[in-house]
Design a protein around this motif. Sequence first.
Motif, PDB file in Angstrom:
ATOM      1  N   GLN A 116      38.492 -92.467  51.596  1.00  0.00           N
ATOM      2  CA  GLN A 116      37.904 -91.146  51.841  1.00  0.00           C
ATOM      3  C   GLN A 116      37.883 -90.825  53.331  1.00  0.00           C
ATOM      4  O   GLN A 116      37.504 -91.658  54.155  1.00  0.00           O
ATOM      5  N   GLY A 118      37.332 -87.068  56.078  1.00  0.00           N
ATOM      6  CA  GLY A 118      36.840 -85.695  55.989  1.00  0.00           C
ATOM      7  C   GLY A 118      36.898 -84.952  57.308  1.00  0.00           C
ATOM      8  O   GLY A 118      37.219 -85.518  58.348  1.00  0.00           O
ATOM      9  N   TYR A 150      31.297 -79.823  55.374  1.00  0.00           N
ATOM     10  CA  TYR A 150      32.380 -80.798  55.502  1.00  0.00           C
ATOM     11  C   TYR A 150      33.369 -80.603  54.375  1.00  0.00           C
ATOM     12  O   TYR A 150      33.041 -80.063  53.316  1.00  0.00           O
ATOM     13  N   LEU A 152      35.734 -83.005  52.182  1.00  0.00           N
ATOM     14  CA  LEU A 152      35.978 -84.413  51.853  1.00  0.00           C
ATOM     15  C   LEU A 152      37.342 -84.510  51.183  1.00  0.00           C
ATOM     16  O   LEU A 152      37.559 -83.911  50.126  1.00  0.00           O
ATOM     17  N   VAL A 160      31.594 -78.984  51.050  1.00  0.00           N
ATOM     18  CA  VAL A 160      30.146 -78.939  50.884  1.00  0.00           C
ATOM     19  C   VAL A 160      29.627 -78.086  52.039  1.00  0.00           C
ATOM     20  O   VAL A 160      29.941 -78.349  53.212  1.00  0.00           O
ATOM     21  N   THR A 167      22.583 -76.083  49.722  1.00  0.00           N
ATOM     22  CA  THR A 167      23.826 -76.824  49.949  1.00  0.00           C
ATOM     23  C   THR A 167      24.645 -76.708  48.671  1.00  0.00           C
ATOM     24  O   THR A 167      24.206 -77.143  47.605  1.00  0.00           O
ATOM     25  N   CYS A 169      28.526 -76.993  46.587  1.00  0.00           N
ATOM     26  CA  CYS A 169      29.761 -77.778  46.584  1.00  0.00           C
ATOM     27  C   CYS A 169      30.875 -76.981  45.902  1.00  0.00           C
ATOM     28  O   CYS A 169      30.664 -76.402  44.832  1.00  0.00           O
ATOM     29  N   VAL A 235      31.211 -88.968  56.001  1.00  0.00           N
ATOM     30  CA  VAL A 235      31.328 -87.907  54.977  1.00  0.00           C
ATOM     31  C   VAL A 235      31.273 -88.488  53.567  1.00  0.00           C
ATOM     32  O   VAL A 235      30.620 -87.920  52.691  1.00  0.00           O
ATOM     33  N   HIS A 239      28.170 -87.933  51.120  1.00  0.00           N
ATOM     34  CA  HIS A 239      28.454 -87.236  49.857  1.00  0.00           C
ATOM     35  C   HIS A 239      27.837 -87.994  48.672  1.00  0.00           C
ATOM     36  O   HIS A 239      27.302 -87.381  47.748  1.00  0.00           O
ATOM     37  N   ARG A 240      27.901 -89.312  48.728  1.00  0.00           N
ATOM     38  CA  ARG A 240      27.273 -90.082  47.649  1.00  0.00           C
ATOM     39  C   ARG A 240      25.765 -89.853  47.637  1.00  0.00           C
ATOM     40  O   ARG A 240      25.159 -89.633  46.587  1.00  0.00           O
ATOM     41  N   LEU A 242      24.160 -87.241  48.789  1.00  0.00           N
ATOM     42  CA  LEU A 242      23.888 -85.872  48.315  1.00  0.00           C
ATOM     43  C   LEU A 242      24.032 -85.782  46.791  1.00  0.00           C
ATOM     44  O   LEU A 242      23.343 -85.012  46.133  1.00  0.00           O
ATOM     45  N   SER A 243      24.929 -86.568  46.238  1.00  0.00           N
ATOM     46  CA  SER A 243      25.213 -86.477  44.805  1.00  0.00           C
ATOM     47  C   SER A 243      24.237 -87.275  43.956  1.00  0.00           C
ATOM     48  O   SER A 243      23.899 -86.863  42.847  1.00  0.00           O
TER      49      SER A 243
END
Length: 322
Positions: A116, A118, A150, A152, A160, A167, A169, A235, A239-240, A242-243
């Motif tokens: 990954q 970003g 960002y 990704l 995002v 926020t 996605c 990033v 992202h993890r 945030l998810s």
Amino acid sequence: MRRLIPVLKQDGVDTDLIMLVRTILAASKEIAFRVSQGELAGILGSTLNENIQGEVQKKLDVLANQLIKEMLLDDESVRAIASEEEEHVVAGHSTGRYIVAFDPLDGSSNIDVNGQIGTIFTVYPAREDVAYDSCQQFHQPGINQLCAGYILYGPSSLLVLSTGGPTRCYTLDLTHGGYLLTKAQMNVPRDSCEFAINMANYRHWSRVTQAYFDQVLYASERFRHSSVRWNAAMVGDVHRVLSRGGIFLYPEDARLGNETGKLRLLYEANPLSLLIEKAGGKATSSGRRTLEIMPKDLHQRVPVVLGSVGPVDDFNSAVFSA
Ligand code: AFP
């Protein structure tokens, strides 16, 4: 599914800012395409140069920086640009309404391993009280950000973004080349036992940080079922978080150059802190709210602790009230 621009319009985002976001995303689509082509696009590997941070530049770092910079400089609303790959501020249009900071390619060490990576970006209002091309344009706290986001580049390319509201996605639809809204509101769960931290730095941390992780790993009941995840690209790790919640940490350490942390306030900590806060999480630096730090330097580094409110509070109260 809804396209990006109608969502931004519905959110009441200023037309110039919408156009500016479009400019950044046009560059991101080109980067996403080259990333997906990997070796075939000839973008893997390093250049012979180092960037301002003294890090070896990857070919993709240079390409992404050039693409974003050139496209932004064509936009008359851009007064000045700061990039992690540029030593100084790049002057834009003296009457532009916005200044833009970006990390063109976050997680460079993942480029050659198909991991990954970003692009991180942030937009502030231009200051009228300093020269249009002065680095002081960027001496504004993160709470002034008009928009942060960002892209990704992973199995799918995701945007995002927050323009001051939730926020959200978006996923890049390769069939028509646009970003489609796939999560209208990201929500960071209040609690989680997932840590994103480079544990190999343990020996360089302060005694109190070491003591905190001794508790987490060996003693704490609360974190009995904890796990560590580390992408080496902020990033991807954020992202993890945030998810599905968790805590991301990059504390300061004793290594030369890392005494005030590794991550850059302007290009990494501030935009990602805004996204975390707008998703209900918490973002701190040395126990303080990151978005309230007044930057002193374009490439300033800060300690970063952000994510689910529960573990962020737990870390800060253990380390800063010790
Ligand atoms: P690069 O973009 O130079 O690879 O740095 C990535 C980064 O700034 C951030 O995205 C990672 O979380 C962090 O550095 C990784 O640092 P370590 O390699 O020290 O774990």
